[in-house]
Design an enzyme around this catalytic site. Structure first.
Site, short mmCIF file in Angstrom:
data_model
loop_
_atom_site.label_atom_id
_atom_site.label_comp_id
_atom_site.label_asym_id
_atom_site.label_seq_id
_atom_site.Cartn_x
_atom_site.Cartn_y
_atom_site.Cartn_z
N HIS A 83 0.87 -1.18 0.00
CA HIS A 83 0.00 0.00 0.00
C HIS A 83 0.90 1.22 0.00
O HIS A 83 1.71 1.41 0.89
CB HIS A 83 -0.93 0.02 1.22
CG HIS A 83 -1.86 1.21 1.21
ND1 HIS A 83 -3.11 1.16 0.63
CD2 HIS A 83 -1.71 2.47 1.70
CE1 HIS A 83 -3.69 2.34 0.76
NE2 HIS A 83 -2.86 3.14 1.40
N CYS A 84 0.76 2.06 -1.02
CA CYS A 84 1.62 3.23 -1.18
C CYS A 84 0.92 4.47 -0.61
O CYS A 84 -0.11 4.89 -1.14
CB CYS A 84 1.96 3.44 -2.66
SG CYS A 84 3.01 4.88 -2.95
N PRO A 85 1.46 5.08 0.44
CA PRO A 85 0.80 6.25 1.04
C PRO A 85 0.85 7.47 0.13
O PRO A 85 0.01 8.37 0.26
CB PRO A 85 1.60 6.48 2.33
CG PRO A 85 2.93 5.83 2.10
CD PRO A 85 2.66 4.66 1.20
N GLU B 206 -1.98 6.88 -2.06
CA GLU B 206 -3.14 6.50 -1.25
C GLU B 206 -3.94 5.40 -1.94
O GLU B 206 -5.16 5.49 -2.06
CB GLU B 206 -4.02 7.71 -0.95
CG GLU B 206 -3.68 8.42 0.35
CD GLU B 206 -3.80 7.54 1.56
OE1 GLU B 206 -4.79 6.79 1.65
OE2 GLU B 206 -2.91 7.58 2.43
N ASN B 207 -3.24 4.38 -2.38
CA ASN B 207 -3.88 3.24 -3.02
C ASN B 207 -2.94 2.05 -2.91
O ASN B 207 -1.74 2.21 -2.70
CB ASN B 207 -4.19 3.55 -4.49
CG ASN B 207 -5.17 2.57 -5.11
OD1 ASN B 207 -5.82 1.79 -4.42
ND2 ASN B 207 -5.28 2.62 -6.43
#
Length: 278
Positions: free
Chosen positions: A139-141, A144-145
């Site tokens: 999950h890549c902050p 945000e996905n």
């Protein structure tokens, strides 16, 4: 199903990632504006009527922003129901399951403890997105996905384009520093450009490391989650330290990742039955 997809899209656009995406767009165009306002090669070429490089630079920045939104708003491979997933239980139809040869790697199929849906191999539940994701990577902050089966290749492409933009911008910033007789005057004249160049340099290093690590993992046909949590993943616990059941050699791994579209039945690859596109 359609309602859930629309609700997910609405949540992606106006949820917690709205501020992050807005900050990304503002930061991108502010740095671009700084490069054009200072005495860089971009501004010099624009003033003399040589518009090829300035236009190409702006177009590349625009492509990077569009790719950013595509990756951040795209369905990464959410598992929304059991209906379409039961056929992936062992990668074959129910009447064919007895044909799979016995193996020490035989696994009990998992049902997610959070969303209660059956998880195909290589999927994982994301606590942030509240969905299970096919071929979950991480999950890549910043977007945000999740990065998963459907948007992973686009994420790598975005990183490549973003790195090109950052390196080009760093070069342009270097050409814009003006001479001053003292450090105080130099900082006064170049302070804003220096801050922008430092930020671009830091982002360039970060994106370079991310792109390199993802290309390395893709060449091995493994994911960030599998690489970092190998000891906790049921279908990898029985493998040796250097054994990857999904590795088909770097050329085939890269070809399959970038050039083959469709959902891969990873159970078949795991049991060496040959991958099948569905």
């Amino acid at each position: 199903m359609l309602y859930n997809a629309r609700r997910t899209m609405f949540k992606n656009v106006f949820g917690s990632g709205f501020l992050v995406r807005t900050a990304h767009v503002i930061l991108t165009w502010v740095i671009t504006l700084i490069l054009f306002l200072h005495d860089t090669d971009l501004r010099k070429q624009e003033e003399t009527g040589r518009l090829v490089q300035p236009v190409l630079f702006v177009l590349l920045v625009l492509v990077s922003v569009l790719l950013y939104f595509a990756v951040s708003l795209m369905d990464p491979g959410f598992i929304l129901s059991d209906d379409s997933d039961l056929q992936f239980t062992l990668g074959v139809a129910e009447e064919q399951q007895d044909m799979i040869p016995p193996t020490t790697k035989s696994l009990r199929q998992r049902r997610c403890g959070h969303c209660l849906l059956q998880q195909p191999m290589r999927s994982k539940h994301c606590q942030t997105c509240q969905h299970c994701v096919r071929r979950y990577d991480h999950h890549c902050p910043w977007i945000e996905n999740c990065v998963g089966e459907r948007n992973h290749r686009w994420f790598v492409l975005y990183l490549a384009v973003q790195l090109l933009v950052l390196l080009w911008g760093l070069h342009m910033a270097w050409t814009g520093f003006s001479y001053a007789p003292t450090w105080q005057l130099w900082l006064r004249a170049n302070g804003v450009l220096l801050a922008a160049a430092a930020l671009v340099a830091l982002l360039s290093l970060t994106v370079l490391l991310l792109l390199g690590s993802h290309l390395y993992l893709v060449s091995l046909n493994t994911t960030t989650w599998e690489f970092m949590s190998r000891h906790r993943i049921s279908y990898l616990k029985h493998c040796g330290a250097d054994e990857n059941p999904f590795d088909r050699g770097a050329p085939r791994n890269l070809w399959g990742f970038f050039c083959v579209w469709g959902t891969v039945v990873w159970e078949q690859v795991y049991f060496r039955e040959g991958s099948e596109q569905v």
